[in-house]
Each structure stands twice: as C-alpha cells, then as structure tokens.
Design a protein around this motif. Structure first.
Motif, PDB file in Angstrom:
ATOM      1  N   ALA A   9      34.538  51.169  36.183  1.00 47.56           N
ATOM      2  CA  ALA A   9      35.617  50.429  35.506  1.00 47.56           C
ATOM      3  C   ALA A   9      35.542  48.946  35.867  1.00 47.56           C
ATOM      4  N   ALA A  10      35.283  48.643  37.131  1.00 45.75           N
ATOM      5  CA  ALA A  10      35.193  47.234  37.564  1.00 45.75           C
ATOM      6  C   ALA A  10      34.044  46.540  36.840  1.00 45.75           C
ATOM      7  N   ARG A  11      32.909  47.263  36.684  1.00 47.70           N
ATOM      8  CA  ARG A  11      31.762  46.680  35.955  1.00 47.70           C
ATOM      9  C   ARG A  11      32.131  46.397  34.499  1.00 47.70           C
ATOM     10  N   ILE A  12      32.795  47.369  33.862  1.00 49.66           N
ATOM     11  CA  ILE A  12      33.152  47.202  32.436  1.00 49.66           C
ATOM     12  C   ILE A  12      34.131  46.032  32.271  1.00 49.66           C
ATOM     13  N   ILE A  13      35.110  45.957  33.154  1.00 47.14           N
ATOM     14  CA  ILE A  13      36.121  44.890  33.024  1.00 47.14           C
ATOM     15  C   ILE A  13      35.473  43.525  33.293  1.00 47.14           C
ATOM     16  N   HIS A  14      34.512  43.483  34.205  1.00 47.29           N
ATOM     17  CA  HIS A  14      33.779  42.228  34.411  1.00 47.29           C
ATOM     18  C   HIS A  14      33.016  41.835  33.142  1.00 47.29           C
ATOM     19  N   GLU A  15      32.346  42.814  32.522  1.00 49.56           N
ATOM     20  CA  GLU A  15      31.601  42.532  31.286  1.00 49.56           C
ATOM     21  C   GLU A  15      32.518  41.963  30.214  1.00 49.56           C
ATOM     22  N   LYS A  16      33.723  42.572  30.104  1.00 49.13           N
ATOM     23  CA  LYS A  16      34.667  42.142  29.068  1.00 49.13           C
ATOM     24  C   LYS A  16      35.238  40.757  29.305  1.00 49.13           C
ATOM     25  N   SER A  17      35.443  40.409  30.570  1.00 47.75           N
ATOM     26  CA  SER A  17      36.226  39.208  30.896  1.00 47.75           C
ATOM     27  C   SER A  17      35.393  38.081  31.492  1.00 47.75           C
ATOM     28  N   GLY A  18      34.263  38.422  32.115  1.00 49.85           N
ATOM     29  CA  GLY A  18      33.499  37.423  32.864  1.00 49.85           C
ATOM     30  C   GLY A  18      34.117  37.087  34.213  1.00 49.85           C
ATOM     31  N   ALA A  19      35.256  37.709  34.519  1.00 45.68           N
ATOM     32  CA  ALA A  19      35.994  37.387  35.744  1.00 45.68           C
ATOM     33  C   ALA A  19      35.526  38.243  36.924  1.00 45.68           C
ATOM     34  N   ALA A  20      35.791  37.761  38.130  1.00 48.08           N
ATOM     35  CA  ALA A  20      35.687  38.631  39.301  1.00 48.08           C
ATOM     36  C   ALA A  20      36.797  39.678  39.177  1.00 48.08           C
ATOM     37  N   VAL A  21      36.481  40.923  39.546  1.00 49.85           N
ATOM     38  CA  VAL A  21      37.436  42.022  39.355  1.00 49.85           C
ATOM     39  C   VAL A  21      37.730  42.662  40.705  1.00 49.85           C
ATOM     40  N   LEU A  22      39.015  42.861  40.980  1.00 54.04           N
ATOM     41  CA  LEU A  22      39.411  43.677  42.128  1.00 54.04           C
ATOM     42  C   LEU A  22      40.214  44.841  41.551  1.00 54.04           C
ATOM     43  N   ALA A  23      39.520  45.988  41.377  1.00 50.29           N
ATOM     44  CA  ALA A  23      40.145  47.172  40.773  1.00 50.29           C
ATOM     45  C   ALA A  23      40.711  48.027  41.895  1.00 50.29           C
ATOM     46  N   LYS A  24      42.007  48.363  41.784  1.00 53.27           N
ATOM     47  CA  LYS A  24      42.720  48.974  42.907  1.00 53.27           C
ATOM     48  C   LYS A  24      42.941  50.462  42.706  1.00 53.27           C
ATOM     49  N   GLY A  25      42.402  51.242  43.613  1.00 49.99           N
ATOM     50  CA  GLY A  25      42.646  52.684  43.569  1.00 49.99           C
ATOM     51  C   GLY A  25      43.994  53.025  44.194  1.00 49.99           C
ATOM     52  N   GLY A  26      44.372  52.255  45.212  1.00 52.09           N
ATOM     53  CA  GLY A  26      45.650  52.461  45.889  1.00 52.09           C
ATOM     54  C   GLY A  26      45.837  53.897  46.346  1.00 52.09           C
ATOM     55  N   VAL A  27      47.037  54.438  46.127  1.00 55.42           N
ATOM     56  CA  VAL A  27      47.286  55.825  46.535  1.00 55.42           C
ATOM     57  C   VAL A  27      46.895  56.802  45.422  1.00 55.42           C
ATOM     58  N   ARG A  28      46.384  56.300  44.294  1.00 53.92           N
ATOM     59  CA  ARG A  28      46.087  57.165  43.142  1.00 53.92           C
ATOM     60  C   ARG A  28      44.798  57.965  43.296  1.00 53.92           C
ATOM     61  N   LEU A  29      43.867  57.483  44.109  1.00 59.04           N
ATOM     62  CA  LEU A  29      42.642  58.252  44.340  1.00 59.04           C
ATOM     63  C   LEU A  29      42.825  59.096  45.596  1.00 59.04           C
ATOM     64  N   GLU A  30      42.270  60.320  45.538  1.00 55.70           N
ATOM     65  CA  GLU A  30      42.413  61.223  46.691  1.00 55.70           C
ATOM     66  C   GLU A  30      41.627  60.708  47.887  1.00 55.70           C
ATOM     67  N   GLY A  31      42.035  61.149  49.070  1.00 53.42           N
ATOM     68  CA  GLY A  31      41.282  60.779  50.270  1.00 53.42           C
ATOM     69  C   GLY A  31      42.141  60.002  51.242  1.00 53.42           C
ATOM     70  N   PRO A  32      41.637  59.806  52.468  1.00 55.51           N
ATOM     71  CA  PRO A  32      42.437  59.170  53.520  1.00 55.51           C
ATOM     72  C   PRO A  32      42.562  57.662  53.375  1.00 55.51           C
ATOM     73  N   ASP A  33      41.675  57.043  52.549  1.00 55.89           N
ATOM     74  CA  ASP A  33      41.683  55.587  52.462  1.00 55.89           C
ATOM     75  C   ASP A  33      42.255  55.078  51.138  1.00 55.89           C
ATOM     76  N   ALA A  34      42.876  53.905  51.198  1.00 52.53           N
ATOM     77  CA  ALA A  34      43.239  53.156  49.985  1.00 52.53           C
ATOM     78  C   ALA A  34      42.003  52.337  49.636  1.00 52.53           C
ATOM     79  N   VAL A  35      41.382  52.676  48.492  1.00 54.00           N
ATOM     80  CA  VAL A  35      40.094  52.087  48.141  1.00 54.00           C
ATOM     81  C   VAL A  35      40.248  51.142  46.953  1.00 54.00           C
ATOM     82  N   ASP A  36      39.732  49.935  47.108  1.00 53.04           N
ATOM     83  CA  ASP A  36      39.652  48.977  46.006  1.00 53.04           C
ATOM     84  C   ASP A  36      38.183  48.628  45.813  1.00 53.04           C
ATOM     85  N   VAL A  37      37.831  48.227  44.586  1.00 53.62           N
ATOM     86  CA  VAL A  37      36.452  47.839  44.311  1.00 53.62           C
ATOM     87  C   VAL A  37      36.433  46.393  43.827  1.00 53.62           C
TER      88      VAL A  37
END
Ligand code: PXL
Length: 271
Positions: free
Chosen positions: A167-195
């Motif tokens: 998703a971060a790659r696609i949004i970068h392609e669309k916008s040309g911007a640096a992307v910080l895509a946030k998984g937060g508490v929505r992705l399973e697992g012990p960590d809050a993961v952002d890309v």
C-alpha cells in the motif's frame, strides 16, 4: 532569522473540542517539538455525549478559511515553508485550501488524509474523498494514512505488514510523496507497525503496542510531529522515526475522560 528563532509550522485543520485530536493536538505537538505553531481552522467538531459521542460537524465558511490563510501567509512570507493538512471536511474547504497553497512555494506539505468523519453524510464524504485525492494529494510531499485511509488510497486490502508495504508503494506511486502508512493497533501482533517509503528507502518502524485500543489524537499528533521535525530541517525518514517515538510516549501518558476513548498527552516525552 536568528538561530534562536523557532521554525514555523502551520496546520490547516479542524478543532476537536475535547482536545484529543485535530488542531489542538497539532498545536501542542508543534510547541512540544520546539517549533512556532500556527493554526488555520477548517471546521469545528463537537462530540455529542447524548448521541454515543458521535461527531457534530460545522464547517468554517470558505472565505473565513481564505482570510486566515491570507493573514498567515502574508505575516510569515519568506519564513513559512512547512504546512500540515488535517481534517478538511468539505469539497469547498479543499478547493479553498488548494488555492491558498498555490500562492507560494512549500518545502514540506504533510497531508494527514482524514477521509471520513462519523458526523458526515456518506454522499458528502465521498465527494470530499475525491476532492482530497484530486486537489491535495498531488501537492503533498509527505502523507500519513492510517490503516483505513491506506486501504482507500491504495485500493488494496491490508491484513499483513507485507500488504502495508505494498500500500505504501502504491500511494507513493500515486502521489510522489514520502509515505508513512500506519498499521497501528489494526494489524495483529505485539508491535504497532508503520511502513515508511519514499521511493528509495522502505523501512518498517515497529514499537511494542501500548494497548490494543486506539487512542484519540495519535494520528494527528504523529503527522504534526513529522511536520515539526521537517520544519526544523530533519530528513523525512528521521522525522518519521522521531515522530513515532514522540507519539508512543504520548500514548503511554494518555488522559482518560468520560468519553469512550482516551486522548494522547503530547507532554508524555517530558513526563
Ligand atoms: O482524528 C481525526 C480527526 C481530525 N480532526 C478533527 C477530528 C478528528 C477526529 O475526531 O475531530 C477535527
């Protein structure tokens, strides 16, 4: 400008009266991180305790938004080069903000793509989403979608960290911007993961989850912290790392209330 003059950070955002999210979160974050914070208000959100804390939403008139930006951009002409875009709320607001942004050059345009607010009609929200993608996304140099917004902007379903990277790659392609895509508490697992992805560097930022429940103002504060760091001249990846550390402390020191969600405390890193 002397070396003791703080960098200026402008947020164009809505008020959220309980102080957890929106312009209030932005201003507190800007000040905590040593910048001179400025706000142009786009709307006023008042949660409704009689109606399950739903959003009551009142837009600021487009001319009043234009007036605020005229005052700010004229007052700080030459030293204002960093702006954060938060909740817009209506297509008219987006058109007004896009026009004002076009009046000058910017080094950093941080877009927190706040797509829907519970108080809005779904029809109006769709128009707003389309206007945001057509008029503001192309101006962004840095975008901070949460899990839901990353799904909408990328068009893919996000269940894993690999999906979040895609998703971060696609949004970068669309916008040309640096992307910080946030998984937060929505992705399973012990960590809050952002890309983070800027077209060259892809980095997974992971910190242990502070809890499994989302805290109000975390997204606004993260984007505001990125904005403050960029305003000070910090590079995008480092800004993302610093912002995540700042918000993790803000979540740890969150403030409870009679509302069904806690609010982040931006002074957490100091506490
Ligand atoms: O967290 C998104 C957000 C942003 N801005 C305003 C809000 C909210 C959510 O409530 O009210 C003004």
């Amino acid at each position: 400008m002397t070396s003791s003059t703080p960098a200026i950070a402008l947020s164009i955002a809505g008020s959220e009266a309980t102080g957890g999210a929106g312009a209030q979160a932005d201003l507190k974050t800007f000040e905590e991180l040593g910048t001179f914070g400025i706000i142009a208000l786009t709307c006023i959100v008042s949660f409704d305790p009689k109606n399950n804390w739903g959003h009551r939403f009142v837009p600021v008139a487009p001319q009043v938004i234009a007036d605020q930006l005229e005052a700010t951009q004229t007052a700080y002409a030459g030293s204002l080069d960093t702006v954060k875009l938060g909740m817009m709320g209506t297509p008219d607001t987006i058109a007004t903000v896009a026009a004002a942004l076009s009046n000058q050059e910017w080094k950093n345009v941080v877009l927190d793509p706040v797509l829907i607010c519970k108080g809005q009609e779904p029809g109006a929200a769709l128009d707003t989403d389309q206007a945001l993608q057509a008029q503001l996304l192309p101006k962004a140099t840095f975008v901070t979608p949460n899990h839901f917004e990353a799904e909408v902007l990328s068009g893919i379903e996000i269940k894993t960290v690999e999906d979040l990277k895609e998703a971060a790659r696609i949004i970068h392609e669309k916008s040309g911007a640096a992307v910080l895509a946030k998984g937060g508490v929505r992705l399973e697992g012990p960590d809050a993961v952002d890309v983070f992805f800027d077209g060259e560097t892809l980095e997974v930022l992971a910190t242990p989850k502070v809890g499994e429940v989302a805290v109000s103002g975390a997204g606004c504060s993260l984007a505001a912290a990125v904005t403050a760091e960029l305003a000070k001249g910090v590079a995008p990846l480092e800004a993302a790392r610093n912002a995540k550390a700042f918000v993790t402390e803000a979540i740890k020191h969150r403030v409870g209330s009679a509302a069904p969600f806690d609010a982040v405390y931006q002074g957490g890193a100091r506490a």
